[in-house]
Design a protein around this motif. Structure first.
Motif, PDB file in Angstrom:
ATOM      1  N   CYS A  33      -7.608  -3.895   3.789  1.00 33.66           N
ATOM      2  CA  CYS A  33      -8.921  -3.710   3.191  1.00 33.66           C
ATOM      3  C   CYS A  33      -9.153  -4.723   2.084  1.00 33.66           C
ATOM      4  O   CYS A  33     -10.180  -5.397   2.038  1.00 33.66           O
ATOM      5  CB  CYS A  33      -9.036  -2.291   2.647  1.00 33.66           C
ATOM      6  SG  CYS A  33     -10.543  -1.960   1.749  1.00 33.66           S
ATOM      7  N   CYS A  79     -10.682  -0.730  -3.311  1.00 35.96           N
ATOM      8  CA  CYS A  79      -9.878  -0.449  -4.501  1.00 35.96           C
ATOM      9  C   CYS A  79      -8.726  -1.428  -4.611  1.00 35.96           C
ATOM     10  O   CYS A  79      -8.149  -1.597  -5.663  1.00 35.96           O
ATOM     11  CB  CYS A  79      -9.356   0.988  -4.474  1.00 35.96           C
ATOM     12  SG  CYS A  79      -7.878   1.212  -3.489  1.00 35.96           S
ATOM     13  N   GLY A  80      -8.378  -2.060  -3.485  1.00 38.65           N
ATOM     14  CA  GLY A  80      -7.337  -3.075  -3.524  1.00 38.65           C
ATOM     15  C   GLY A  80      -5.958  -2.565  -3.163  1.00 38.65           C
ATOM     16  O   GLY A  80      -4.981  -3.316  -3.194  1.00 38.65           O
ATOM     17  N   LYS A  81      -5.866  -1.298  -2.804  1.00 36.38           N
ATOM     18  CA  LYS A  81      -4.547  -0.734  -2.526  1.00 36.38           C
ATOM     19  C   LYS A  81      -3.979  -1.232  -1.187  1.00 36.38           C
ATOM     20  O   LYS A  81      -2.856  -1.723  -1.129  1.00 36.38           O
ATOM     21  CB  LYS A  81      -4.634   0.800  -2.537  1.00 36.38           C
ATOM     22  CG  LYS A  81      -3.290   1.498  -2.576  1.00 36.38           C
ATOM     23  CD  LYS A  81      -3.484   3.000  -2.808  1.00 36.38           C
ATOM     24  CE  LYS A  81      -2.145   3.708  -2.958  1.00 36.38           C
ATOM     25  NZ  LYS A  81      -2.304   5.164  -3.215  1.00 36.38           N
ATOM     26  N   CYS A  82      -4.761  -1.119  -0.144  1.00 38.09           N
ATOM     27  CA  CYS A  82      -4.269  -1.515   1.183  1.00 38.09           C
ATOM     28  C   CYS A  82      -4.537  -2.986   1.457  1.00 38.09           C
ATOM     29  O   CYS A  82      -5.670  -3.444   1.322  1.00 38.09           O
ATOM     30  CB  CYS A  82      -4.943  -0.715   2.278  1.00 38.09           C
ATOM     31  SG  CYS A  82      -5.008   1.033   1.957  1.00 38.09           S
ATOM     32  N   CYS A 108      -7.564   4.895   3.425  1.00 38.85           N
ATOM     33  CA  CYS A 108      -8.805   5.657   3.481  1.00 38.85           C
ATOM     34  C   CYS A 108      -9.799   4.940   4.383  1.00 38.85           C
ATOM     35  O   CYS A 108      -9.566   3.821   4.812  1.00 38.85           O
ATOM     36  CB  CYS A 108      -9.366   5.846   2.072  1.00 38.85           C
ATOM     37  SG  CYS A 108     -10.440   4.512   1.524  1.00 38.85           S
ATOM     38  N   THR A 130      -5.453   1.336   7.296  1.00 40.10           N
ATOM     39  CA  THR A 130      -5.580   1.537   5.857  1.00 40.10           C
ATOM     40  C   THR A 130      -5.360   3.003   5.482  1.00 40.10           C
ATOM     41  O   THR A 130      -5.235   3.848   6.356  1.00 40.10           O
ATOM     42  CB  THR A 130      -7.008   1.152   5.429  1.00 40.10           C
ATOM     43  OG1 THR A 130      -7.907   1.928   6.217  1.00 40.10           O
ATOM     44  CG2 THR A 130      -7.256  -0.326   5.660  1.00 40.10           C
ATOM     45  N   GLY A 175     -12.023   0.709   4.225  1.00 41.84           N
ATOM     46  CA  GLY A 175     -11.796  -0.546   4.923  1.00 41.84           C
ATOM     47  C   GLY A 175     -12.504  -0.558   6.267  1.00 41.84           C
ATOM     48  O   GLY A 175     -13.351  -1.416   6.542  1.00 41.84           O
TER      49      GLY A 175
END
Ligand SMILES: Cc1cc2nc3c(=O)[nH]c(=O)nc-3n(C[C@H](O)[C@H](O)[C@H](O)COP(=O)(O)O)c2cc1C
Ligand code: SF4
Ligand code: FES
Lengths: 206, 447, 875
Positions: B354, B348-351, B402, B400, B405
């Motif tokens: 990951c 998703c690009g959040k962390c 979730c 991360t 990753g």
């Protein structure tokens, strides 16, 4: 006509009404717009923003996160060929390459006649039916190269009216008859559900 | 071998041409459980489910009954969210249940909401599943008309709307908190747990129970036959029956509902009534026991029962009931690349680890496969993986939010552990390739 | 890293690196660690916004009993017994890993990056980062900086996706116009095509960006951090008093940044304030005095200019033939010196720092004062009657927004047109111009309204009334001029109503111009002396120190201008005032400048009025002189000198002293500190104030000091402040005993009572004229004002105006959106396009003043109670 048509606005309002918060309808409404125009236009996103009361940037932020929303025109038929593990093991990549040659395009591209776009898809949940693909999200299981060619011929010749143009998913929409509607429950409504309260009451009596 | 003649609990109708219609559903005992439930208390239903010790079928395998109990008492409204986003590589079962027996799912949803006191239910179907959406929409419309859903269900004081909603292509949305974000109309980026355990702070920050399609499809049977009957099947923590999709290099790929906890991998992969053995009489090389995110198993694991704790202890998971079989002809490096590429594309690009790490891993593997690997790349692969999932342990630790990753590192750890020579071979071969090709033409640019 | 503080009482004990730390309940680990001296690196976390735990840089090993696990310290609340390792091997490996991940796609253009040298990413790479890159692949490429607004540029290659700017836009400013777009490795921040990041607060994103992804068009490539010199000061863009730091290089001001102080701005600034620095070294600046030679102003020597000015003043037929207008631009010290010159030496009381667009000083100074924190208190109730804060006091808007969105504050707005806070308000009542007082009376009345009031339906009035009655804690009232078309007496009536009905009420009177509050405190207003006392009460007290004190109350700006227009003013002094542009009644201002015999302008920049002056004295401006300023809540904080004034421009207080000397009086000031010393020992509301005290904290201090004048809360209207216990003004005042800082009791008379507003006569209502509309005239953040126009990057942002009327009125007149209509008042007419707008009450026309398309000011006649307008459909 890139904003939603009056008919679609009616549909949109019914969809919005099903959710406790209007913004929850953003994804369904983007699908509706894509069904209308074949892809998701800026005007449609702005219109959706107005309908649910957010900024256009917020709608774009959400829509652009999801693969299925295409901000540019695509072919009438979106062909998603799965190359993920189960299909890879049984010739998914070979099928993709065959499709590339047959249609003369690479994944992400659209044929000159505007009929086909192919994509190198991730697992589409048909793993035991590998290799498989979807045309406008309709499944084709265990498909051979010749079957693929046949499919392309049929689609080109317009012999597959069971497959609507890109953008249309389910052809049946949920409709809740007003007299049967329980109503959406926003977080503000903190009342105990009737049947729970009733059960608790009986408990108390007993 | 422990192949049993356990009843078909959730797949009883999938063979029927018209199993998805209301008429057929009702004529085969449909909505009886709902009537039964309305005659008793919500608590009683919740108890049956506890007794059944029904494990979640979405991947994490958390007991449904226990999860329902986690919603803080007296906090209203609360919601039920049905996870029908099935996208874990190798997984194929929820789609079958949604397309061929939507009423069974809807009845399950109604039972769950009745038990937990949910004020509204959202049935989130994966965006790419047009037919499932169509069948569920039809089923809901019919069920509303027939009085099974909506206001004063079957003239009781139980009222609830079940809203069909659907995604638009993003694997991560299968993760429950991302699913909730998506349902709120946002980007499907997971929330950190804690503090955002859905049962306490979920949809619109209200208590929310997220359950998988298969999990809920079990409820009508459990209510009709009693939790105990369900618990009598299976073994250890794994009770009842469960659907497994066996795909890849097998004679007869398919989805089978078998008794949980006792049936073994060997049964499923080799028994004639199931997958019928390895394709073309080849040897098995490895298999994934629970979907793309699960560490690989090998020959020595074949006789393990399909039982949660046993498999966890053995260093992998049953995850989403997806068994992918690879035979001796399989190119381990390519298979590894394909899986890693999936996670890189779906992050998703959040962390940071990951978002950046999975892509980096993909590009290194891509280089190796294309013949541009360097000897140091193998350690680099492992160290980058280690920075996403420290120690590459099982269950995974993570830098991360979730598990997506870390999932990308599972195939690498598995393949490198068992097939490192294959990686090395590609690299030495790469040396030759490089000699024969002018570097500036094809070598990666050094940024 | 802040000083480690004393541990809070009701704390949670956690162990950080083996050492016990007492955290506050619910405190985030990252904050507790920092307070106890352990800095945990971070990129996405910002203490003024909700944590998102995205960057993962703040991972540390946390053990809550289940063994150590890596956790983002920005998301984890301290829990009892928690054991934390911020330097363990696992922690450092994880942090190195994150840093490497952030760098693999980050361009290596630090040498040409504005952030280079003050970049957290750069710093942390030095401090924690791995050495050479193991990343051989091509870096991510994106088109280099793209403008996302007129003021901000975005370089997506540098962005590390920390979500700070985007969170600020949606969470703090409420303008979610920038957003994450796409997914995973393709994620970027951007705007919607064709919809720029047009937020009044956009500059804050540049300040909080942890890398050089967001840069300001005013600052790009201007300087490198290491050749910047920095001083803390207070923004003078409006009267909010936001704390800022001024960066300069080679004697040029290059940048303002917000400084985070709890009581005021939390580090935020509005774009007007932030980017107003270009005015400082505007090429237009006046660097020397000018005197009139025929039709033109020619440079002169100071001796000549001051000489001429002194002659003019000396030659005035009587003290009352001298008028002094303005003062908001001045420091407190400047204002005091000019008050002393005008009232103490020249003997005129025709002195007014306001330009007829505010409220009477007696009301402003006489109401029990609320602080900004009190107005924005959690769970509080606010009655807002004033200018649109989003347009006129940007950061007050941010504070109110936070109070409503995050702290459960409840807002009732009364205004003649919907505003930036209407959407935040529980009730937003659109009052017919001129009837604000009526409406507020009904809102605080003991009985419910039976009929529509000021055009607001009874139900709406009563709903709001119930809300106000149910206030927890004191009711706070923000009181200001919502529209120039709103007659002052209607607002005074509103204040009167509240004062009587709600003795617990506290008021935040919002006058918007920079230091106008300080100027009033210093006595630049008719009938007042420095320190919030009336001429009558203060006469004896000042008589000892001042040469003289005016005999009777003088004229306010309106009066002075009228007198000037009738030829009764010999010398008109403009203290940084431009009546031609700023006085609501443009025509009167015009006649006044023509009528005054001599006009002396004390200014930093030429304007329409200086061009008409006979003598122009070049004044040193912001950042060019030290002093103090006073914000809207009465908070006194420092102004600092960062650069030298242009040419020979001098501070205003010095000009006052020099004029005094030429008139044979000595104000007794050698340097600016002398002025503050006199203020602190003489001005009754400021007793005990001195430089050490003001400088003791970035927060400054609110006057009157608690020790002198305990703040009145929940008692009935302000009890007379007591001077008992006063002792020595020279008593040293370092932090330790500031609260005890107690002033002199100069021999002689008792300290006079601070003025108190005890209510005013109820004015007569102008009858509603069914045929005409009433004028609503409001301001925009960006207009033709000097501050904005002297900034190339802001000048263009003035939006212009249209005539907004209620849709029903538009229909009645048969006007479509965009049709042009003639607006005619008693004095003149304008033609403007019409815009139907439900945010305007029936029977009103809403215009924006001080914009290019139309000099709305000309329509307004301040004499009238309301300005009646005829709307004639053009064509
Ligand atoms: C990356 C990721 C993807 C997931 N995808 C799915 C999915 O497609 N379907 C699903 O039911 N659960 C999925 N899960 C598990 C859900 O988070 C959640 O545990 C599950 O839906 C709970 O339902 P259950 O308790 O009935 O299994 C996923 C989890 C992760 C971390
Ligand atoms: S681990 Fe990956 S997918 Fe999961 S939240 Fe973080 S970035 Fe998103
Ligand atoms: S600062 Fe905690 S994750 Fe970014």
């Amino acid at each position: 006509m890139a904003r939603l048509t009056p008919e679609n606005v009616t549909v949109a309002l019914e969809i919005i009404d099903r959710y406790p918060r209007p913004k929850s309808a953003v994804i369904p409404l983007c699908h509706l717009a894509q069904e209308q125009d074949g892809h998701l236009t800026d005007e449609a996103m702005t219109h959706i923003a107005e309908l649910v009361g957010v900024t256009s940037a917020e709608v774009l932020g959400t829509a652009s996160f999801y693969e299925m929303f295409k901000m540019e025109p695509v072919g009438r038929y979106m062909v998603n060929i799965c190359t993920n593990i189960s299909c890879q093991l049984l010739g998914g990549e070979a099928l993709l390459h065959h499709a590339e040659e047959r249609l003369g395009i690479k994944p992400g591209q659209t044929t000159a006649d505007g009929l086909f776009t192919i994509e190198d898809a991730e697992c589409i949940a048909a793993c035991t039916e590998a290799p498989c693909l979807q045309v406008n999200y309709r499944y084709f299981h265990r498909i051979s190269h010749t079957e693929f060619d046949q499919l392309v011929d049929d689609l080109t010749a317009g012999r597959r009216d069971d497959i609507p143009p890109h953008g249309t998913l389910a052809r049946v929409r949920q409709h809740i008859p007003p007299e049967r509607k329980a109503g959406s429950v926003p977080p503000e409504d903190t009342s105990t559900p009737v049947w729970i309260a009733a059960a608790a009451a009986e408990e108390a009596d007993a | 071998m422990a192949i049993t003649d356990a009843p078909k609990i959730i797949t009883s109708r999938i063979g029927l041409e018209d199993g998805y219609t209301l008429t057929r559903y009702v004529s085969t005992g449909g909505y009886q459980a709902l009537r039964q439930a309305l005659a008793t208390t919500p608590a009683a239903i919740a108890d049956e489910v506890k007794t059944a010790s029904l494990l979640g079928r979405g991947g994490a395998g958390f007991p449904a009954g226990v999860k329902w109990g986690l919603a803080p008492g007296g906090v209203w409204p609360r919601y039920l969210v049905v996870n029908g986003d099935e996208s874990e590589p190798g997984t194929y079962k929820d789609r079958i249940l949604m397309e061929r027996d939507p009423h069974q799912l809807i009845e399950g949803v109604l039972l769950a909401c009745y038990a937990i006191g949910a004020s509204q239910a959202f049935l989130y179907v994966r965006g790419e599943m047009a037919l499932a959406q169509e069948r569920i929409a039809t089923a809901l419309n019919d069920a509303y008309k027939a009085g099974y859903v909506g206001r004063n269900i079957l003239d009781s004081d139980y009222s609830i709307d079940v809203v069909l909603t659907w995604g638009a292509g993003a694997y991560i949305v299968g993760e429950e908190t991302a699913l909730i974000e998506s349902l709120e109309g946002n980007r499907g980026m997971p929330r950190l747990k804690p503090p955002f355990f859905p049962a306490a702070k979920g949809l619109y920050m209200q208590p929310t129970i997220v359950n998988n399609v298969e999990t809920l499809s079990n409820l009508p049977w459990i209510v009709t036959n009693g939790g105990q009957a369900f618990a009598d099947l299976g073994a250890e923590t794994s009770r009842g029956t469960r659907m497994f999709a066996v795909s890849g290099h097998v004679q007869n790929p398919g989805v089978f509902e078998v008794e949980f906890g006792v049936t073994t991998f060997r049964d499923l992969i080799y028994a004639p009534q199931y997958a019928g053995g390895i394709k073309d009489g080849n040897q098995i090389k490895a298999f994934i026991p629970g979907g793309g995110s699960a560490p690989w198993f090998f020959e020595e694991h074949l006789d393990l029962p399909l039982e949660k704790t046993t498999v966890d202890k053995a260093g992998s998971m049953l995850g989403s009931g997806a068994i992918v079989v690879m035979d001796e002809t399989t190119d381990a490096v390519k298979a590894c690349l394909r899986l890693v590429r999936f996670y890189a594309r779906e992050s998703c690009g959040k962390c940071t680890p990951c978002r950046e790490g999975t892509t980096w891993l993909e590009r290194i593997l891509q280089r190796i496969v294309e013949g541009y690997g360097r000897p140091s790349d193998l350690d680099l692969l492992m160290d980058v993986s280690d920075n996403i999932s420290p120690g590459l342990t099982w269950p995974p630790r993570q830098t991360t939010i979730c598990p997506l990753g870390p999932s990308a590192t599972a195939p690498i750890a598995s393949a490198m552990q068992r097939f490192r020579p294959e990686f090395e071979a590609r690299i030495t071969q790469a040396e030759e390739v490089r000699m024969s090709v002018p570097v500036e033409l094809k070598a990666p640019s050094h940024a | 890293m802040p000083e480690p503080e004393a541990p809070p009482a009701d704390g949670v004990v956690v162990e950080i690196n083996g050492q016990e730390v007492v955290a506050r309940r619910g405190e985030l680990l990252i904050d507790a660690a920092e307070r106890s001296g352990t800095y945990i690196p971070r990129f996405c976390y910002h203490e003024r916004m909700r944590p998102v735990g995205m960057c993962r840089m703040c991972l540390v090993e946390v053990d809550t009993g289940r063994g150590p696990a890596l956790q983002p310290s920005c998301m984890i609340e301290c829990s009892p017994g928690m054991k934390v390792e911020t330097e363990s091997e696992a922690t450092l490996k994880a942090q190195d890993g994150v840093l490497e991940f952030l760098l693999i796609n980050h361009p290596l253009d630090c040498p040409v990056c504005d952030k280079g040298g003050e970049c957290p990413l750069q710093d942390q790479t030095m401090a924690y980062g791995p050495g050479e890159s193991r990343f051989l692949e091509e870096k991510r490429h994106k088109e280099k900086p793209i403008p996302i607004s007129d003021l901000v540029l975005l370089d997506r290659e540098r962005c590390i996706l920390c979500d700070r700017c985007t969170r600020f836009a949606s969470e703090v400013a409420g303008d979610p116009l920038i957003h994450f777009i796409h997914r995973g490795n393709n994620t970027e921040v951007n705007t919607f095509p064709g919809e720029p990041f047009a937020s009044y607060f956009s500059g804050n994103t540049v300040q909080i960006c942890p890398v050089g992804a967001l840069t300001a068009s005013t600052y790009r490539f201007k300087a490198r951090p290491w050749d910047l010199e920095t001083t803390e000061s207070t923004c003078q863009g409006c009267s909010m008093g936001c704390r800022i730091s001024i960066d300069s290089s080679r004697d040029r001001v290059l940048r303002y940044s917000g400084v985070d102080i709890d009581p005021v701005n939390w580090g935020w600034l509005c774009d007007k304030g932030r980017f107003s620095h270009e005015a400082v070294d505007s090429p237009e600046r006046l660097g020397q005095p000018l005197v009139r030679a025929g039709d033109e102003l020619v440079p002169a020597r100071w001796a000549d200019a001051l000489g001429r000015a002194a002659d003019a003043l000396r030659g005035a037929s009587s003290p009352s033939a001298i008028g002094v207008i303005g003062g908001a631009r001045l420091t407190n010290e400047d204002a005091y010196a000019w008050a002393k010159l005008a009232k103490g030496v020249l003997g005129t009381d025709n002195v007014d720092a306001q330009l007829g667009d505010g409220l009477p000083a007696e009301v402003v100074l006489g109401l029990p004062r609320a602080t900004i924190d009190q107005v924005c208190a959690p769970g509080g109730t606010v009655l807002y009657i004033g200018p649109d804060p989003k347009e006129e006091l940007g950061v007050l808007f941010l504070r109110l927004r936070h109070a409503v969105e995050n702290d459960g504050a409840r807002l009732v707005e009364v205004a003649p047109r919907s505003s930036g806070i209407s959407s935040l308000a529980k009730a937003s009542l659109l009052a017919r111009p001129g009837e604000t007082g009526e409406l507020v009376r009904a809102l605080v009345a003991t009985t419910a309204a039976e009929r529509e009031i000021a055009g607001v339906p009874a139900e709406a009035v009563n709903a709001a009334r119930t809300l106000l009655a149910g206030s927890k804690g004191p009711l706070t009232v923000v009181l200001g001029r919502p529209s120039l078309g709103e007659p002052i007496d209607s607002l005074v009536d509103a204040a009167t109503a509240v004062v009587y009905a709600r003795p617990d009420a506290l008021f935040l009177p919002v006058l918007r111009r920079s230091n106008v509050n300080g100027a009033l405190d210093m006595g630049l207003s008719p009938g007042l002396l420095p320190g919030r006392v009336s001429l009558a009460d203060g006469r004896d007290w000042f008589a000892g120190t001042w040469p003289s004190v005016p005999v009777e109350r003088g004229l306010d700006t309106d009066g002075i201008l009228r007198a000037a227009a009738d030829g009764r003013i010999d010398v008109l002094v403009l203290l940084g005032a431009d009546p031609l542009a700023d006085f609501p009644d443009a025509d009167l201002a015009e006649r006044a400048l023509a009528g005054a015999r001599t006009v002396i302008a004390v200014e930093t920049l030429p304007n329409s009025s200086t061009r008409r002056a006979d003598i122009v004295l070049a004044a040193a401006g912001f950042a060019e002189k030290a002093g103090t300023t006073t914000n809207v809540e009465g908070r006194v904080s420092t102004l600092s000198q960062r650069v030298t004034p242009p040419g020979t421009a001098r501070p205003d207080w010095m000009l006052a002293s020099e004029l005094a000397l030429r008139l044979g009086a000595d104000l007794g000031f050698v340097d600016v500190a002398d002025v503050l010393a006199e203020i602190g020992s003489l001005a009754p509301s400021h007793l005990g104030l001195d430089l050490a005290l003001v400088q003791s904290s970035s927060d400054g201090v609110v006057v009157p000091l608690a020790a002198i004048d305990p703040p009145v809360v929940e008692t009935e209207v302000a009890a007379a402040p007591e001077a008992e216990g006063a002792t020595s003004a020279e008593s040293d005042t370092d932090e330790s005993d500031t609260d005890e800082a107690v002033p002199a009791e100069p021999a002689g008379p008792d300290r006079p009572e601070l003025i108190r507003f005890a209510g005013a006569e109820r004015p007569a209502l102008a009858p509603v004229d069914a045929y005409s509309f009433r004028l609503v005239a409001t301001r925009k953040m960006f207009d033709l004002g000097t501050i904005v126009q002297a900034n190339p990057h802001l000048a263009g942002l003035a939006p212009g105006t249209v005539a907004r009327v209620h849709p029903a009125d538009a229909d009645r007149l048969g006007l479509e959106s965009g049709d042009r209509a003639v607006l005619r008042t008693a004095r003149t007419s304008l033609t403007l396009p019409v815009h139907p707008d439900p945010g305007v009450p029936r029977g009103a026309v809403a215009l924006v003043v001080h914009q290019a398309d139309a000099t709305v000011e000309e329509l307004i006649a301040t004499g009238d109670s309301v300005t009646e307008i005829r709307v004639e459909t053009g064509s």
